[in-house]
Motif scaffolding. Sequence first.
Motif, PDB file in Angstrom:
ATOM      1  N   GLN A 279     -24.676   2.420-104.705  1.00  0.00           N
ATOM      2  CA  GLN A 279     -24.832   3.528-105.650  1.00  0.00           C
ATOM      3  C   GLN A 279     -24.690   3.071-107.097  1.00  0.00           C
ATOM      4  O   GLN A 279     -25.324   3.617-107.994  1.00  0.00           O
ATOM      5  N   LYS A 283     -31.168   1.589-107.157  1.00  0.00           N
ATOM      6  CA  LYS A 283     -31.794   2.905-107.190  1.00  0.00           C
ATOM      7  C   LYS A 283     -32.913   2.974-106.155  1.00  0.00           C
ATOM      8  O   LYS A 283     -33.512   1.970-105.788  1.00  0.00           O
ATOM      9  N   LYS A 285     -36.569   4.907-104.623  1.00  0.00           N
ATOM     10  CA  LYS A 285     -37.930   5.030-105.141  1.00  0.00           C
ATOM     11  C   LYS A 285     -38.043   6.164-106.148  1.00  0.00           C
ATOM     12  O   LYS A 285     -38.900   6.141-107.036  1.00  0.00           O
ATOM     13  N   ASP A 286     -37.139   7.144-106.018  1.00  0.00           N
ATOM     14  CA  ASP A 286     -37.164   8.274-106.948  1.00  0.00           C
ATOM     15  C   ASP A 286     -36.419   7.987-108.229  1.00  0.00           C
ATOM     16  O   ASP A 286     -36.309   8.861-109.103  1.00  0.00           O
ATOM     17  N   GLY A 287     -35.853   6.790-108.366  1.00  0.00           N
ATOM     18  CA  GLY A 287     -35.134   6.418-109.585  1.00  0.00           C
ATOM     19  C   GLY A 287     -33.685   6.849-109.606  1.00  0.00           C
ATOM     20  O   GLY A 287     -32.971   6.566-110.571  1.00  0.00           O
ATOM     21  N   LYS A 288     -33.231   7.518-108.553  1.00  0.00           N
ATOM     22  CA  LYS A 288     -31.851   7.977-108.496  1.00  0.00           C
ATOM     23  C   LYS A 288     -30.990   6.962-107.746  1.00  0.00           C
ATOM     24  O   LYS A 288     -31.499   6.190-106.926  1.00  0.00           O
ATOM     25  N   PRO A 289     -29.661   6.948-108.011  1.00  0.00           N
ATOM     26  CA  PRO A 289     -28.775   6.028-107.290  1.00  0.00           C
ATOM     27  C   PRO A 289     -28.902   6.215-105.783  1.00  0.00           C
ATOM     28  O   PRO A 289     -29.088   7.331-105.291  1.00  0.00           O
ATOM     29  N   GLN A 291     -28.271   6.858-102.041  1.00  0.00           N
ATOM     30  CA  GLN A 291     -27.322   7.608-101.230  1.00  0.00           C
ATOM     31  C   GLN A 291     -27.218   7.032 -99.823  1.00  0.00           C
ATOM     32  O   GLN A 291     -26.270   7.300 -99.096  1.00  0.00           O
ATOM     33  N   ASP A 295     -32.711   3.824 -97.916  1.00  0.00           N
ATOM     34  CA  ASP A 295     -33.613   4.072 -99.032  1.00  0.00           C
ATOM     35  C   ASP A 295     -33.708   2.894 -99.994  1.00  0.00           C
ATOM     36  O   ASP A 295     -34.362   2.988-101.037  1.00  0.00           O
TER      37      ASP A 295
END
Length: 332
Positions: A279, A283, A285-289, A291, A295
């Motif tokens: 985390q 990141k 693929k969506d640019g978010k850390p 989870q 992913d």
Amino acid sequence: MPEIVVPKQDAMTHVSDEDVSLLSLADNPSTVLNQAKLAAQTIMQVISAKKKQVVFNGEKYFENDDWVLVGKMYGIVPRVASEPEYVEFGEVKGFKAVTEAVLVATDQVIGRAYAMCLNDEENWGDRPKYEWKDVLDAEGKKIWEERIIRGVKKNLPKSEKIQVGIVKVPLFQLMSMAQTRASSKVLSMLLKFVPVLAGFKPVPAEEISANDGEFAHDGQTQEHSDRPTRAKRKTEPEAAKEPEKPRDPDCITRDQQTFLYTVATKCKLKHQEVKDELQAHYKGKDGKPLQSSADMLKKDFQKFLDSVDSKFLHHPPAPPEDNVQDEPGSNG
């Protein structure tokens, strides 16, 4: 000048003590390690493609054909040194086999091992004999049921497998197993570093015995272990699971996800520590850390392995290929 006598096969060779006073590396360690990693990565792909793998207490083991394949990679083949020898120890009977490891390029014998298969071993002495018999109703008539055979519905009599006696295991099977064990043994003596790098146990599957306490679960005794009596294959169907959608092709495969946690475990990292690391530094693929490790992008997979490599006393095993995706419906 004093001389050291070194036995070499059947002859005696005199070597000056000046020639053996110092030990030196036979090859560049990095080259040796990289070759071993390549061999481990290749054999992982081969075994993973098997429909039936030898699994014992949650650990996977090489079978004889796996050992022979690894030997082939290094130009080594097993060769029977002599005909299997019939042996008796009181009432116990069986065969002893001797196998040599031969370097194909020079026909040089570089290893020798012997193994036995005896009829006092579980599953190699007496075996139950079974027969299929029709199930009858209270009136002594056959019970018919509908079954699907190769996609075709058929009305067949209901039957069940019943033990009808005990039979002796044929001696030729003991002879064959003795040869198989000797073959696996001599190759494992030379090449067991390959399965270790690949995450497998270094002991040949054919050597596993019900009396080997080392294979019990942690904290379990032999009496309370749920181990099978022999190294058995996974043939029982797993419980039905709801199918899941295929993973994104840009994300790591399920094998790579498993490998990621294998590496982390060897680095003595806890599950939460791995999650925090993902985390904080990676990141999706969506640019978010991230989870979930499922992913993680493929481009970050090797980066993670390199980041924990320094925590190893030895280098980690070669990771799985990233060009093989999970099949639709695989468990992620």
